[in-house]
Scaffold this active site. Structure first.
Site, PDB file in Angstrom:
ATOM      1  N   LYS A 158       0.826  -1.197   0.000  1.00 46.63           N
ATOM      2  CA  LYS A 158       0.000   0.000   0.000  1.00 46.63           C
ATOM      3  C   LYS A 158       0.877   1.271   0.000  1.00 46.63           C
ATOM      4  O   LYS A 158       2.063   1.209   0.320  1.00 46.63           O
ATOM      5  CB  LYS A 158      -0.926  -0.005   1.223  1.00 46.63           C
ATOM      6  CG  LYS A 158      -1.930  -1.176   1.208  1.00 46.63           C
ATOM      7  CD  LYS A 158      -2.793  -1.180  -0.051  1.00 46.63           C
ATOM      8  CE  LYS A 158      -4.100  -1.937   0.082  1.00 46.63           C
ATOM      9  NZ  LYS A 158      -4.014  -3.403   0.061  1.00 46.63           N
TER      10      LYS A 158
HETATM   11  C1  LIG Z   1      -5.335  -4.230   0.698  1.00 46.77           C
HETATM   12  C2  LIG Z   1      -6.798  -4.103   0.750  1.00 46.77           C
HETATM   13  C3  LIG Z   1      -7.552  -4.512   1.860  1.00 46.77           C
HETATM   14  C4  LIG Z   1      -6.993  -5.340   2.966  1.00 46.77           C
HETATM   15  O1  LIG Z   1      -5.902  -4.852   3.632  1.00 46.77           O
HETATM   16  P1  LIG Z   1      -4.875  -5.829   4.371  1.00 46.77           P
HETATM   17  O2  LIG Z   1      -4.106  -4.864   5.233  1.00 46.77           O
HETATM   18  O3  LIG Z   1      -4.022  -6.483   3.341  1.00 46.77           O
HETATM   19  O4  LIG Z   1      -5.663  -6.785   5.181  1.00 46.77           O
HETATM   20  C5  LIG Z   1      -8.917  -4.230   1.880  1.00 46.77           C
HETATM   21  N1  LIG Z   1      -9.508  -3.620   0.851  1.00 46.77           N
HETATM   22  C6  LIG Z   1      -8.835  -3.235  -0.246  1.00 46.77           C
HETATM   23  C7  LIG Z   1      -9.559  -2.529  -1.345  1.00 46.77           C
HETATM   24  C8  LIG Z   1      -7.456  -3.482  -0.352  1.00 46.77           C
HETATM   25  O5  LIG Z   1      -6.807  -3.125  -1.451  1.00 46.77           O
END
Ligand SMILES: *Cc1c(COP(=O)(O)O)cnc(C)c1O
Length: 400
Positions: free
Chosen positions: A186
């Site tokens: 992210k």
């Molecule tokens: C990455 C992501 C998540 C989940 O996040 P994690 O920290 O990997 O559990 C939820 N929603 C979206 C749209 C994502 O891209």
């Protein structure tokens, strides 16, 4: 996209503050920690950055969705509407609280189509989760207007759009609450981690207690564990080291977005030469975090030809219709009702009755759009040479 590209002295310093105290737990150990409360500090700074009152740190973006849904009181018998183009985590969290996910089409914002949302609202709809996919805004104002008409709370899945805005207001602050992910890919990352932001103090209190087994986090005569318990909870606590990294990454978020915007603009220039090409509709280009560059071809045939040419040059783009993690028809485990539970839950109820069936053809508009859309992840350090080569490949693909 990834904050891991720019880990530096700032992250190291924050981590060392924690290791110097030896306290990795966000609560307790007051005598030992020398005033260091990194997770609490990260929550306060993140809330302030977004212009929001409260933030609750948790272990992941998926946990953030679950904690928010639990605090909103969502459970078995409820339906939660989200979009058919998202990461699987969004609907995993809905199942996790016992509710049933219902999927809408996406439009040219590549996010929730408000017209389809309104069609899918029933008396069982208890929450709406628009997702700000690929770093940019869903039609959040329209969606909230519809939700308000039916008095349904909106939870914004902002996992991919930290730092994004719409008309100057931060994404995640439009609905009752907004969730974020700081996983390894992210924009800003703590390795694993998540956050829920809200302007609702009561919701924050419920999330804080739920994510820590029901502890109330007040200083009380009995100490931790001596207090009363309002309801059962679970453990989704963030660790001090993650909080420390988060503080350093948050301070870099604006500059990451600036770098991504610059790189994205170059790619857009390159792709503009493709005949008939168009781009994803952005509600507010200034508020885009530019984590992805999306271009839309005239039809799926041209899309395939263009991507073949790009692949031949080593710069194949993502086509979500072919990628199994982000688009509805490719979620074969969801469509097939596959689960580890021997009774078939959550697709089958414990009494043996089928709870839900997903039709692979249910989202034809999204399928048409996804079939002709190509996407490049944009990162911070792409380098002039790589960008130039990508632009050359795009120009060559224009003839495909
Ligand atoms: C990455 C992501 C998540 C989940 O996040 P994690 O920290 O990997 O559990 C939820 N929603 C979206 C749209 C994502 O891209």
């Amino acid at each position: 996209m990834p904050g891991f590209e720019i880990f530096g002295e700032e992250e190291k310093k924050e981590i060392m503050d924690v290791l110097d105290t030896g306290v990795l737990f966000r609560y307790e150990f007051h005598d030992q920690r020398n005033g260091v409360y990194k997770v609490k500090e990260f929550e306060e700074k993140f809330a302030r950055y977004c212009g929001c009152e409260h933030a609750q740190a948790v272990t992941s973006g998926t946990a953030a969705l679950k904690v928010a849904l639990m605090a909103l009181g969502i459970g078995p018998g409820d339906e939660v509407i989200t979009q058919g183009f998202t990461f699987v985590a969004t609907w995993e969290a809905i199942f996790e609280v016992g509710a049933i996910p219902v999927f809408t089409e996406v439009d040219r914002t590549l996010n929730m189509d408000p017209a389809d949302l309104e069609k899918k609202i029933t008396s069982r709809t208890k929450c709406i989760i628009p997702v700000h996919m690929l770093g940019a805004q869903a039609r959040i104002k329209e969606i909230i207007k519809i939700a308000d008409k039916y008095s349904i709370p909106v939870l914004e899945d902002t996992a991919q759009a930290a730092g994004g805005t719409l008309d100057g207001k931060y994404l995640g602050t439009f609905g009752r609450c907004g969730t974020f992910s700081f996983d390894s890919v992210k924009t800003m990352t703590t390795g694993e981690g998540g956050m829920v932001i809200t302007g609702d103090g009561e919701l924050k209190k419920t999330m804080s207690e739920y994510h820590d087994h029901g502890h109330d986090h007040k200083v009380n005569p009995g100490g931790r564990g001596g207090e009363g318990r309002r309801f059962i909870g679970f453990n989704y606590r963030m660790m001090e080291i993650q909080g420390a990294i988060g503080i350093a990454q948050l301070a870099k978020l604006d500059s990451m977005i600036v770098a991504q915007k610059r790189n994205k603009a170059k790619l857009k220039e390159g792709a503009s030469k493709i005949p008939g090409v168009s781009f994803r509709e952005l509600m507010d280009e200034d508020g885009d975090t530019a984590t992805f560059f999306t271009f839309i071809l005239q039809d799926s045939e041209q899309c395939k030809r263009v991507n073949e040419s790009l692949r031949a040059d080593g710069f194949g783009a993502i086509n979500w219709a072919e990628n199994s993690w982000h688009f509805y028809p490719a979620w074969e485990h969801l469509l097939g009702g596959k689960t580890t539970s021997s009774c078939g839950y959550p697709f089958v109820s414990p009494g043996g009755k089928r709870r839900v069936i997903y039709d692979p053809e249910a989202l034809p508009k999204s399928a048409d759009l996804m079939g002709k859309t190509l996407v490049y992840p944009v990162s911070i350090k792409m380098g002039e040479e790589v960008l130039d080569n990508m632009c050359k490949a795009l120009e060559k693909a224009a003839g495909a």
